[in-house]
Design a protein around this motif. Structure first.
Motif, PDB file in Angstrom:
ATOM      1  N   SER A 288      -3.305 -29.064  15.857  1.00 40.65           N
ATOM      2  CA  SER A 288      -4.092 -29.163  14.844  1.00 40.65           C
ATOM      3  C   SER A 288      -3.316 -29.834  13.623  1.00 40.65           C
ATOM      4  O   SER A 288      -1.985 -29.763  13.359  1.00 40.65           O
ATOM      5  CB  SER A 288      -4.692 -27.766  14.101  1.00 40.65           C
ATOM      6  OG  SER A 288      -5.465 -28.007  12.897  1.00 40.65           O
ATOM      7  N   SER A 289      -4.218 -30.755  12.834  1.00 40.88           N
ATOM      8  CA  SER A 289      -3.545 -31.439  11.686  1.00 40.88           C
ATOM      9  C   SER A 289      -3.296 -30.383  10.555  1.00 40.88           C
ATOM     10  O   SER A 289      -2.560 -30.655   9.574  1.00 40.88           O
ATOM     11  CB  SER A 289      -4.222 -32.651  11.318  1.00 40.88           C
ATOM     12  OG  SER A 289      -5.669 -32.019  10.944  1.00 40.88           O
ATOM     13  N   ASP A 290      -3.835 -29.295  10.572  1.00 38.25           N
ATOM     14  CA  ASP A 290      -4.215 -28.503   9.507  1.00 38.25           C
ATOM     15  C   ASP A 290      -4.089 -27.062  10.105  1.00 38.25           C
ATOM     16  O   ASP A 290      -5.205 -26.634  10.514  1.00 38.25           O
ATOM     17  CB  ASP A 290      -5.116 -28.463   8.592  1.00 38.25           C
ATOM     18  CG  ASP A 290      -5.046 -27.571   7.340  1.00 38.25           C
ATOM     19  OD1 ASP A 290      -4.248 -26.680   7.257  1.00 38.25           O
ATOM     20  OD2 ASP A 290      -5.867 -27.832   6.287  1.00 38.25           O
ATOM     21  N   ASP A 291      -3.068 -26.435  10.042  1.00 37.54           N
ATOM     22  CA  ASP A 291      -2.896 -24.874  10.681  1.00 37.54           C
ATOM     23  C   ASP A 291      -3.799 -23.905  10.284  1.00 37.54           C
ATOM     24  O   ASP A 291      -4.454 -23.041  10.922  1.00 37.54           O
ATOM     25  CB  ASP A 291      -1.333 -24.367  10.601  1.00 37.54           C
ATOM     26  CG  ASP A 291      -1.096 -23.321  11.723  1.00 37.54           C
ATOM     27  OD1 ASP A 291      -1.707 -23.481  12.835  1.00 37.54           O
ATOM     28  OD2 ASP A 291      -0.570 -22.429  11.170  1.00 37.54           O
ATOM     29  N   GLU A 292      -4.173 -24.012   8.857  1.00 38.39           N
ATOM     30  CA  GLU A 292      -5.138 -23.266   8.457  1.00 38.39           C
ATOM     31  C   GLU A 292      -6.696 -23.134   8.778  1.00 38.39           C
ATOM     32  O   GLU A 292      -7.442 -22.637   8.632  1.00 38.39           O
ATOM     33  CB  GLU A 292      -5.154 -23.106   6.809  1.00 38.39           C
ATOM     34  CG  GLU A 292      -4.020 -22.681   5.994  1.00 38.39           C
ATOM     35  CD  GLU A 292      -3.994 -21.057   6.474  1.00 38.39           C
ATOM     36  OE1 GLU A 292      -5.000 -20.584   6.477  1.00 38.39           O
ATOM     37  OE2 GLU A 292      -2.746 -20.403   6.653  1.00 38.39           O
ATOM     38  N   ARG A 293      -6.848 -24.431   9.282  1.00 36.40           N
ATOM     39  CA  ARG A 293      -8.359 -24.796   9.865  1.00 36.40           C
ATOM     40  C   ARG A 293      -8.539 -24.607  11.438  1.00 36.40           C
ATOM     41  O   ARG A 293      -9.546 -24.652  11.866  1.00 36.40           O
ATOM     42  CB  ARG A 293      -8.578 -26.269   9.663  1.00 36.40           C
ATOM     43  CG  ARG A 293      -8.709 -26.756   8.268  1.00 36.40           C
ATOM     44  CD  ARG A 293      -9.120 -28.133   8.040  1.00 36.40           C
ATOM     45  NE  ARG A 293     -10.408 -28.372   8.543  1.00 36.40           N
ATOM     46  CZ  ARG A 293     -11.432 -28.461   8.068  1.00 36.40           C
ATOM     47  NH1 ARG A 293     -11.641 -27.942   7.049  1.00 36.40           N
ATOM     48  NH2 ARG A 293     -12.578 -28.487   8.768  1.00 36.40           N
TER      49      ARG A 293
END
Length: 305
Positions: A288-293
Motif C-alpha cells: 500500500s502507498s499509505d499504510d493507514e488506508r
C-alpha cells in the motif's frame, strides 16, 4: 506501470507458486500507481482477477491475463469478476472450473465460490489475523463477530479453542462455515452459529460468554445493517459486558477512509478497560502507498494476556 510491466510482475510472483492462496497483483493499495482497480489471485486451480472499476484498458488486460494463464499449467480455469457491475458477475474466460475449489492457508482450507454475487467466501489479506487467532486460541471461549464463512472459527478450533460462537446475518455464509470446519476435520460440537443481526442480538450473544478472545471483523459498509463510521462504536461499548476478566480483542477495519486512530479513540472513550497492544503487520503481497488506508488489525487486552 505499463501492461508489459504488469505481465512481467505476474510472471515473477507466480514463479514459486504453491497450493497456498496467493495474491499475484494487488493494485488496490495504490502502490503501483496504475491498475489500482485490479487484483489478480492464484486460488487453488483458478487464476482469479477482479476489476473494481471500469477502465479503457480492460479488454487489453483480460487478453494479457489469458496469455499469462495459457503459458503455464498451474491453473485449470481463469475467472474474471467485474465488481463494478450490479451483482458483481463472474465469468469463466478460459478452461473449466473444478467441481470444488479451496483457499489453502497454513495447513487449513476454506471452500471458495466463484459463482457468488460478490465475495468468493474468503479474504486472503486476513491471513495474519487468522494466524494470530490460531496462535492465541488454546483453551479459550471465542466470540467471532461478522463471522461470514467462519475462517476465524476454523483457525481458532485448529488452535485448540474450547468453544467458538460465530455471529453473522447471512445464513448461507454460516452454512459454508459449518462445512469449512468439516473440511478440516474439526468437531463443530464446540461451535455455535448464530444467524442474527449483531447490533440487535446482544442478549443472545452475552449468554454464551464471557469470552476470552473476541474478533471484530465487520464490513466497512453494508447497506441497511452496518456502517463502520456510526456502528463500530456500538460494538466497542458492549465489550466489557461480553469479556472475561482476561480478554484479548482483535479489532479489524478495512475502510481506507478510517485510520488506526479511529479505532484507538473508540476504545479509549468507550472501553477504557482495554489497553492497546499492537497493530499486526500486513502481508508483503498486499502493498500500500499509505499504510493507514490499508487493512488495520489492532490487538487490545483486558487484564493479563
Amino acid at each position: 506501470m505499463t501492461l508489459e510491466d504488469l505481465h512481467q510482475l505476474l510472471i515473477t510472483n507466480a514463479k514459486n507458486k504453491t497450493e497456498e492462496y496467493t495474491r499475484l497483483f494487488h493494485g488496490r493499495g495504490h502502490y503501483y500507481g496504475d491498475y489500482k482497480f485490479l487484483t489478480v489471485d492464484s486460488a487453488d486451480k483458478v487464476l482469479y482477477a477482479a476489476f473494481f472499476a471500469p477502465d479503457d484498458e480492460e479488454r487489453a488486460i483480460v487478453s494479457m491475463l489469458q496469455d499469462f494463464y495459457g503459458t503455464d499449467k498451474k491453473w485449470q480455469a481463469m475467472v474474471i469478476q467485474r465488481r463494478y457491475l450490479k451483482g458483481a458477475p463472474s465469468e469463466v474466460v478460459a478452461g473449466e472450473l473444478p467441481e470444488e475449489t479451496f483457499a489453502f492457508e497454513n495447513g487449513l482450507k476454506y471452500r471458495l465460490n466463484f459463482h457468488s454475487n460478490q465475495n468468493i467466501g474468503f479474504f486472503p489479506d486476513m491471513k495474519v489475523g487468522r494466524a494470530f487467532v490460531r496462535d492465541n486460541a488454546e483453551g479459550k471461549n471465542v466470540l467471532n463477530l461478522f463471522s461470514y464463512t467462519c475462517p476465524f472459527s476454523v483457525a481458532a478450533m485448529a488452535g485448540g479453542a474450547r468453544a467458538v460462537v460465530n455471529v453473522d446475518m447471512a445464513k448461507g455464509a454460516l452454512a459454508t462455515g459449518r462445512d469449512n470446519h468439516r473440511y478440516n476435520g474439526l468437531d463443530i460440537r464446540g461451535c455455535r452459529f448464530m444467524p442474527y443481526n449483531i447490533l440487535k442480538s446482544w442478549s443472545r450473544i452475552r449468554k454464551a460468554g464471557p469470552y476470552d478472545l473476541i474478533i471484530i471483523d465487520p464490513p466497512s459498509f453494508q447497506k441497511g445493517s452496518f456502517a463502520a463510521t456510526s456502528d463500530y462504536v456500538k460494538i466497542i461499548r458492549r465489550l466489557n459486558e461480553l469479556a472475561a476478566e482476561n480478554c484479548t480483542v482483535l479489532s479489524a477495519l478495512n475502510a481506507p477512509e478510517l485510520d488506526t486512530a479511529f479505532i484507538k479513540d473508540l476504545f479509549r472513550e468507550n472501553a477504557p478497560e482495554f489497553t492497546f497492544v499492537e497493530r499486526l503487520e500486513n502481508m508483503e503481497s498486499f502493498p500500500s502507498s499509505d499504510d493507514e488506508r490499508s487493512l488495520k488489525n489492532l490487538i487490545f487486552q483486558k487484564g493479563k494476556a
